[in-house]
Enzyme design. Structure first.
Site, PDB file in Angstrom:
ATOM      1  N   SER A  55       0.823  -1.210   0.000  1.00  9.82           N
ATOM      2  CA  SER A  55       0.000   0.000   0.000  1.00  9.82           C
ATOM      3  C   SER A  55       0.852   1.251   0.000  1.00  9.82           C
ATOM      4  O   SER A  55       2.002   1.239   0.439  1.00  9.82           O
ATOM      5  CB  SER A  55      -0.890   0.002   1.243  1.00  9.82           C
ATOM      6  OG  SER A  55      -0.052   0.156   2.384  1.00  9.82           O
ATOM      7  N   LYS A  56       0.262   2.315  -0.490  1.00  5.80           N
ATOM      8  CA  LYS A  56       0.922   3.612  -0.558  1.00  5.80           C
ATOM      9  C   LYS A  56       1.378   4.066   0.822  1.00  5.80           C
ATOM     10  O   LYS A  56       2.389   4.727   0.949  1.00  5.80           O
ATOM     11  CB  LYS A  56      -0.074   4.641  -1.099  1.00  5.80           C
ATOM     12  CG  LYS A  56       0.215   5.042  -2.536  1.00  5.80           C
ATOM     13  CD  LYS A  56      -0.642   6.219  -2.916  1.00  5.80           C
ATOM     14  CE  LYS A  56      -0.847   6.210  -4.415  1.00  5.80           C
ATOM     15  NZ  LYS A  56      -1.918   7.003  -4.895  1.00  5.80           N
ATOM     16  N   ARG A  57       0.574   3.719   1.807  1.00  6.21           N
ATOM     17  CA  ARG A  57       0.872   4.206   3.152  1.00  6.21           C
ATOM     18  C   ARG A  57       2.220   3.698   3.647  1.00  6.21           C
ATOM     19  O   ARG A  57       2.887   4.354   4.423  1.00  6.21           O
ATOM     20  CB  ARG A  57      -0.238   3.789   4.125  1.00  6.21           C
ATOM     21  CG  ARG A  57      -0.979   4.980   4.670  1.00  6.21           C
ATOM     22  CD  ARG A  57      -2.129   4.564   5.542  1.00  6.21           C
ATOM     23  NE  ARG A  57      -3.092   3.760   4.821  1.00  6.21           N
ATOM     24  CZ  ARG A  57      -3.596   2.619   5.262  1.00  6.21           C
ATOM     25  NH1 ARG A  57      -3.212   2.121   6.411  1.00  6.21           N
ATOM     26  NH2 ARG A  57      -4.477   1.968   4.545  1.00  6.21           N
TER      27      ARG A  57
END
Ligand code: GLU
Length: 487
Positions: free
Chosen positions: A260-262
């Site tokens: 994920s981007k996070r």
């Protein structure tokens, strides 16, 4: 081996996900290895998800990593796109007329039906199903409509979708990565295949296009596995030849959650912007979840094309280990030809890389970086004056007087060096070590202050490397300055 026709079928969402690049690579390896073709098809039937300029961006990224599809949209130098290949158009929104006859055929065969249910009714139905713990799926209300009823509703201008009619039984297929896969048809929803706006859904378009484009191997992410039974049913209903399926596992964050981007970068562009080399990135991504031999990590692109084997792709998710990518990038940086290194480094530094001293510094410092965006900081001390505390010049087992005396001695010695001593780092190191030995000096007493004089830092390249980079004149200048600080 029969030539494989593979395809990448991204939706233009604005950037290329690192997982999409991996699928593209697997597709590409397989096609090239068998003398087949790699096709790029743009799946833009979900008009609500379209992002302006994303096709160009996608093609640009493919270009920058050197993957050129054999068929599909191609970016031209003036920024416009053309298509190559005989099975086009390769952009689904330009193929709308192609899908319609297949929808009609399915309706005629009784394999599909019009559905006039409103959103409100569907929401209510799903709500009830959820409350009674049933799998939410269409209850087939409209499947019971007679041909006359359907016609009357259409004539009255009622909006409708077309749904496929999932047959009874089970769907079993062989997947190269996951082996035998079985679904109970009862669990499969009567999928919408044509939306009320006249656009086909992904499921219909993907099947029709893969069949018409003669795709032999469908390699895609595991997240599409649950869609595959629907596709298999459609292949059968439409009398298309069945392709081979391979669902590759997801890419994971180090904590094993879905990438994920996070937790890090997910766009290919982000990695390139940080200064990962294309070769290293392709090596890393192309071996995520797949290692041809299991006894090494570094593979050239050609080796991967030759050795790729879908059946060796692991079933479990592949972790994006950035430390490994850093290591790999460093391995590639170390081996680059100086002139190539200068070329790739240029966008990352504001320092003139054609300068002789900087050119030598680049050769030394590239071993100490993982990414090109670390280079500017490493090269600065070679071109700018650096300030440091004179205390730093004093080796832990010595004092200021000794540091000064050693620097004076080493300065005199450097003054006597011939040009030949500077031919390479090794030659210079031999000379300096011989000086230390013949004068009965201690390595630390000489090399520590010399290194600090040339770097101004507690940690740096070796004194031999630094002296080699600066050369005799500038080297002496720096030593002089250090002597001045100790006075
Ligand atoms: N359009 C789908 C995507 O966005 C393609 C899935 C497939 O490869 O079938 O990834």
């Amino acid at each position: 081996m029969t030539p494989a026709r593979t395809r990448l079928a991204p939706s233009p969402t604005g950037f290329i996900h690192i997982g999409t690049l991996r699928t593209a690579l697997f597709d590409y390896f397989l096609a090239k290895q068998t003398g087949g073709q790699f096709v790029l098809r743009i799946e833009d039937t979900d008009q609500s998800r379209l992002v302006e300029g994303s096709l160009e961006n996608l093609l640009e990224t493919f270009k920058s990593v050197g993957i050129e599809p054999d068929e599909g949209p191609v970016l031209q130098d003036d920024g416009s796109t053309i298509e190559k290949g005989e099975y086009g158009p390769y952009v689904q929104s330009k193929r709308l007329d192609i899908y319609k006859p297949y929808v009609e055929k399915l309706i005629e065969q009784g394999d599909a039906y019009q559905c006039f249910c409103t959103k409100e009714r569907l929401d209510e139905m799903r709500e009830k199903q959820r409350a009674t713990k049933q799998t939410p799926k269409y209850d087939r209300k409209c499947c019971a409509l007679t041909a006359e009823e359907v016609k009357a509703k259409i004539d009255a201008g009622e909006s409708y979708v077309v749904r496929m009619k999932v047959p009874e039984g089970e769907t079993i297929f062989e997947d190269i990565v996951r082996n035998s896969v079985k679904f109970q048809n009862l669990d499969v929803d009567d999928q919408v295949i044509l939306k009320s706006d006249g656009f086909p859904t992904y499921h219909l378009a993907v099947v029709v296009d893969d069949a018409l484009m003669k795709i032999s191997h469908i390699v895609r992410g595991e997240e599409w596995l649950s869609s595959t039974p629907k596709h298999i049913m459609l292949y059968k209903m439409l009398g298309f030849e069945m392709p081979t399926f391979a669902h590759v596992p997801l890419l994971l964050n180090p904590d094993k959650t879905k990438l994920s981007k996070r937790q890090g970068d997910v766009a290919v562009e982000d990695y390139l912007k940080k200064g990962y080399l294309v070769e290293a990135l392709l090596n890393f991504i192309g071996t995520l979840g797949f290692n041809p031999t299991g006894d090494r990590e570094i593979y050239s692109f050609d080796e991967l094309v030759e050795m790729f084997d879908l059946s060796k792709v692991k079933k479990s998710g592949a972790v994006m280990n950035i430390e490994k990518l850093d290591w790999m990038n460093n391995q590639y940086l170390k081996k680059m030809e100086a002139k190539d290194l200068i070329e790739v480094a240029k966008p990352f530094v504001s320092i003139d890389l054609e300068n002789e001293t900087v050119g030598r510094a680049l050769i030394i410092e590239r071993d100490r970086i993982n990414r090109l965006d670390e280079l500017q900081e490493k090269l600065e001390p070679y071109v700018a004056e650096f300030a440091y505390d004179s205390e730093l010049l004093i080796w832990k087992k010595a004092d200021a007087a000794d540091a000064k005396a050693q620097l004076e001695g080493v300065k005199k010695f450097v003054e006597t060096l011939e040009d030949a001593a500077f031919v390479n780092v090794e030659a210079l190191e031999r000379e300096v070590r011989a000086y230390i030995e013949s004068n009965d000096l201690q390595n630390g007493n000489v090399l520590w202050p010399l290194r600090v004089a040339l770097s101004g830092a507690a940690k740096s390249a070796s004194p031999f490397e630094l002296l080699w980079v600066f050369g005799k004149e500038k080297g002496i200048e720096k030593i002089d300055k250090a002597i001045g600080l100790l006075a």
